[in-house]
Design a protein around this motif. Sequence first.
Motif, PDB file in Angstrom:
ATOM      1  N   ASN A 165       0.824  -1.223   0.000  1.00  0.00           N
ATOM      2  CA  ASN A 165       0.000   0.000   0.000  1.00  0.00           C
ATOM      3  C   ASN A 165       0.851   1.263   0.000  1.00  0.00           C
ATOM      4  OD1 ASN A 165      -2.423  -1.530   0.093  1.00  0.00           O
ATOM      5  ND2 ASN A 165      -2.218  -1.740   2.311  1.00  0.00           N
TER       6      ASN A 165
ATOM      7  N   THR B  94       3.675   8.739   2.103  1.00  0.00           N
ATOM      8  CA  THR B  94       2.507   9.276   2.798  1.00  0.00           C
ATOM      9  C   THR B  94       1.838   8.168   3.604  1.00  0.00           C
ATOM     10  OG1 THR B  94       2.176  10.895   1.041  1.00  0.00           O
ATOM     11  CG2 THR B  94       0.314  10.465   2.503  1.00  0.00           C
ATOM     12  N   LYS B  95       1.830   6.973   3.023  1.00  0.00           N
ATOM     13  CA  LYS B  95       1.304   5.804   3.735  1.00  0.00           C
ATOM     14  C   LYS B  95       1.904   4.537   3.141  1.00  0.00           C
ATOM     15  CE  LYS B  95      -2.893   5.188   0.930  1.00  0.00           C
ATOM     16  NZ  LYS B  95      -4.366   5.031   0.953  1.00  0.00           N
ATOM     17  N   GLY B  96       1.707   3.429   3.842  1.00  0.00           N
ATOM     18  CA  GLY B  96       2.227   2.154   3.366  1.00  0.00           C
ATOM     19  C   GLY B  96       3.660   1.924   3.805  1.00  0.00           C
ATOM     20  N   SER B  97       4.248   0.829   3.330  1.00  0.00           N
ATOM     21  CA  SER B  97       5.598   0.475   3.739  1.00  0.00           C
ATOM     22  C   SER B  97       6.418  -0.019   2.559  1.00  0.00           C
ATOM     23  CB  SER B  97       5.564  -0.613   4.829  1.00  0.00           C
ATOM     24  OG  SER B  97       4.993  -1.810   4.320  1.00  0.00           O
TER      25      SER B  97
ATOM     26  N   TYR C 240      -2.027  12.476  -5.712  1.00  0.00           N
ATOM     27  CA  TYR C 240      -1.237  11.285  -5.409  1.00  0.00           C
ATOM     28  C   TYR C 240      -0.300  10.995  -6.574  1.00  0.00           C
ATOM     29  CZ  TYR C 240      -3.221   9.751  -1.004  1.00  0.00           C
ATOM     30  OH  TYR C 240      -3.547   9.654   0.328  1.00  0.00           O
TER      31      TYR C 240
ATOM     32  N   SER D 274      -1.016   3.754  -3.565  1.00  0.00           N
ATOM     33  CA  SER D 274      -1.191   2.461  -2.878  1.00  0.00           C
ATOM     34  C   SER D 274      -0.711   1.257  -3.698  1.00  0.00           C
ATOM     35  CB  SER D 274      -2.663   2.262  -2.479  1.00  0.00           C
ATOM     36  OG  SER D 274      -3.038   3.228  -1.532  1.00  0.00           O
TER      37      SER D 274
ATOM     38  N   LYS E 271       2.386   8.075  -2.159  1.00  0.00           N
ATOM     39  CA  LYS E 271       2.952   9.397  -1.899  1.00  0.00           C
ATOM     40  C   LYS E 271       2.028  10.450  -2.480  1.00  0.00           C
ATOM     41  CE  LYS E 271       5.893  12.475  -0.546  1.00  0.00           C
ATOM     42  NZ  LYS E 271       6.125  12.688   0.901  1.00  0.00           N
TER      43      LYS E 271
END
Length: 261
Positions: free
Chosen positions: A10, A58-61, A19, A23, A13
């Motif tokens: 996911n 921004t999120k996820g790994s 975006y 994701s 940025k």
Amino acid sequence: MINTAIKLTNLAKSYGKHYAVKSINLDVYKGEMFGFLGPNGAGKTTTIKMLTGLLEPTKGSAEIYGIDIWKSPLEGKQKIAYVPDQPNLYPKLTGWNYLEFVASVFKIPEDRFEVKAKELLHTFSLTEQANNLIESYSHGMKQKIAICGALVHEPDVLFLDEPTVGLDPKSARNLKNLLRKLCDNGMTAFFSTHILEIAEEMCDRVGIILDGDIIALGTMDELRSGNGNTAQSLEDIFLQLTGGEDEQELINEISADGDPK
């Protein structure tokens, strides 16, 4: 043994409401040569920078052999190397000094460093220029010394952004042969390129990104079968999937209109 060298979960940025990467979920495996393709602005470099710890998601790994590059940056970065499309080197160092500096960061024993550095300099025809200042190097030579610096500590995962830009044909071929050999011996290469023939020739798998989404993923055979034509080139598939086919048809029409009768 962990066979997944790179894992995106996911990963996204955003800049405000926009975006750049949306994701993404992706696994790249040990020993794989993975081509990451897309038009300008599709999200290639943004993704690579998140994977190398240069741009915070921004999120996820983003994980390298199970290590989150943002939660454990020192441990993660010990396993990787990154060659950007415009290497930012130290102009007042010689090529040899630069390789020594990289080796010191990764605490490589001197005897092992010397053997590896000489081998890489020979591969890229830089042996005679090794004691010259980097500021005297051409763009292609800077690209080659950056690649040498990336490989001197024998990374588990190598990231390259447009690696053949500025390289002469001999050096580009040497790089392709070296990457294939290293990947066959267990290193993982993740690279972006606009030269689709290189990706088609070299890559075990290809991912195509458009507007921040991965829209196609697989081997060449899988991409061809998914597109319904087993004889297609990667260029044909890429243009169909990214909308570039219409532009190419327009170019062909303009060229045809300009032909002398």
